[in-house]
Write a protein that holds these residues in place. Sequence first.
Motif, PDB file in Angstrom:
ATOM      1  N   LEU A  68      -2.021  -9.212   7.495  1.00  0.00           N
ATOM      2  CA  LEU A  68      -2.315  -8.247   6.444  1.00  0.00           C
ATOM      3  C   LEU A  68      -3.557  -7.441   6.808  1.00  0.00           C
ATOM      4  O   LEU A  68      -4.463  -7.949   7.489  1.00  0.00           O
ATOM      5  N   ARG A  69      -3.606  -6.209   6.379  1.00  0.00           N
ATOM      6  CA  ARG A  69      -4.806  -5.375   6.561  1.00  0.00           C
ATOM      7  C   ARG A  69      -5.021  -4.559   5.293  1.00  0.00           C
ATOM      8  O   ARG A  69      -4.095  -4.352   4.499  1.00  0.00           O
ATOM      9  N   VAL A  70      -6.242  -4.107   5.090  1.00  0.00           N
ATOM     10  CA  VAL A  70      -6.612  -3.383   3.881  1.00  0.00           C
ATOM     11  C   VAL A  70      -6.565  -1.887   4.160  1.00  0.00           C
ATOM     12  O   VAL A  70      -7.219  -1.389   5.084  1.00  0.00           O
ATOM     13  N   LYS A  74      -5.979  -1.609  -0.665  1.00  0.00           N
ATOM     14  CA  LYS A  74      -4.798  -2.443  -0.909  1.00  0.00           C
ATOM     15  C   LYS A  74      -4.417  -3.192   0.365  1.00  0.00           C
ATOM     16  O   LYS A  74      -4.556  -2.670   1.469  1.00  0.00           O
ATOM     17  N   GLU A  75      -3.935  -4.417   0.187  1.00  0.00           N
ATOM     18  CA  GLU A  75      -3.462  -5.198   1.322  1.00  0.00           C
ATOM     19  C   GLU A  75      -2.028  -4.816   1.660  1.00  0.00           C
ATOM     20  O   GLU A  75      -1.152  -4.826   0.792  1.00  0.00           O
ATOM     21  N   ARG A  77       1.072  -4.939   5.051  1.00  0.00           N
ATOM     22  CA  ARG A  77       1.434  -5.588   6.297  1.00  0.00           C
ATOM     23  C   ARG A  77       1.032  -4.727   7.493  1.00  0.00           C
ATOM     24  O   ARG A  77       1.171  -3.501   7.462  1.00  0.00           O
ATOM     25  N   ASN A  78       0.555  -5.383   8.541  1.00  0.00           N
ATOM     26  CA  ASN A  78       0.210  -4.682   9.773  1.00  0.00           C
ATOM     27  C   ASN A  78       1.467  -4.076  10.375  1.00  0.00           C
ATOM     28  O   ASN A  78       2.518  -4.705  10.430  1.00  0.00           O
ATOM     29  N   THR A 105      -6.533 -16.039  10.164  1.00  0.00           N
ATOM     30  CA  THR A 105      -7.340 -15.063  10.906  1.00  0.00           C
ATOM     31  C   THR A 105      -7.730 -15.568  12.290  1.00  0.00           C
ATOM     32  O   THR A 105      -8.153 -14.786  13.137  1.00  0.00           O
TER      33      THR A 105
END
Length: 553
Positions: A68-70, A74-75, A77-78, A105
């Motif tokens: 996940l990335r912001v 908002k989070e 999916r990569n 992580t």
Amino acid sequence: MKSYPESVAFLGQFGRFQQVVFFLLCVSIVPNGFGAFTLVFLVDTPAHHCRVPDVNLTENWRNAVIPLRVVNGKEVRNSCSRYRLDVVRNLSDQGYSPERDVNLTTLEEETCRDGWIYSKDVYQSTIVTEFDLVCNDQWKKPFTTTIFFVGILCGSFFAGQLSDKLGRKPILFATLALQTIFSFIQVFSVSWSMFTVLLVINGLGQMSNYMSALVLGAEILTGNVRLLYSSLGTCFGFAVGYMILPVCAYFLRDWKSLLLALSLPCLVFFPFWWFIPESPRWLLCQGRVEEAEAIMRKAAKMNKVQAPEVIFEDYLIVSKPTEPKPKEPHSILDLVGNLEIGFMTMILCYVAFTMSAGYYGISFNTTQFHANAYVSCFISGAVELPAYVSSWLALRYVSRRMSVIGSLALAAVPLYFIQLVPEGYSGLSLTLEMLGKYAITTGFGLMFAYTTELYPTALRNTAAGLCNTVARLGSCIMPYLLELRSYSPFLPYIILGSLAVLAAFATILLPESFGKPLPESIQHMHKRNNIKCPCLPKAETPVAVVLMENTKS
């Protein structure tokens, strides 16, 4: 010697002949409206993430294998990586839970070796999903748009000169055939390389037929009807095509179906060949007086008026073999060979570059206007209608120079002010951006008519083609200009606003053409435009001219 408008005044300004020419030429421009912006939908990138092959994973691990990335708080999916599948499979087999037992992580990531899964919430397919133009191949997306405008650039450059040599009508239909045929062939592309090659050929005809139709109509029509056609008629045809695009794209979410729907109906335009005449002005310029008279006599029958026994008597006298007059060969060098004409051409090219970069920059940013890309594109097209009405009113009642300066200034102000809008006031940002689109579109409509009014018949299409070619450089850099949003969301607006301010100051140096007849020769152009280059010393009035004026007085 009678001017062309005086020679054809017996026809009236808007009889049946002029109505047919006006309507058919405007309709022939509609494909340019949707063709110019089809890539808005064809190269849009839907949400996507790495494909996870069918391996023995628990449901929890299958959901957790994509990091996940912001983004914007908002989070999500990569899009371009996943956790190493062999490590995840081993942890899953040992019964570890991704929520409880493992710090995700710390896991090593890998690229999307098995391809991508694309969201189909908006599109069934685009060329991005068809050829996987994401992640390491993401550079191909802006390059695809750029290569399309490179095709338009080359087409504008060569079509303008060919139109002055071979005629307006043949080039109009040749370029229309080019974009129709290759839009259809693109459907059968099996690779991104094949698609881009066909896209370049498609681009060769994309705006070239617009310029040919514009010049053809401007040379056939006269008076206020010519102004109506040059500013409102052609531009409305373009805007209607622009608004047709999102409607078709809404119902046809597959890129191949969309291209088919936009290319096949264009076949109905080819019978127009038998109803649209060649430009009588161009024929006269080529010494083909009999052909020009034949067109005018046919027009007189359509308008139910009596034609004079000799329509272009003065042109016949000039072209008599007993009075040979060497024909001057004209080329693009005539636009730059003289310092004063070259100076005017340089300014027009820069203003056209600025207008094009601003117009296409805001238009291709259309998916940012609204959560729904189809609504965004329709709004962007609809804004053009009042803009073109404004350009027509300006062409009819206001000087050309002041109109262009005003549109550039009005475009620059909202582009600068967007960065001052507080976060959360998206409606205000949208209003400012649409104001900028309105102003730049008004200026775009003005420039087409302004350019055709400044140059003589022998160079008119070459000049329009050159300015259109340089304008395409602005559209070519546009995709990469928009990429600067990754550094600052306001950087493209600041650059476009600054270009507009400089163009407004440069326009002050252009000659005025409001209320003046179209120049028929380079000599007439020099006399009428009275071009002054500030970098050149003011020319002294010849003594012979002074003596002649004193004698007259």
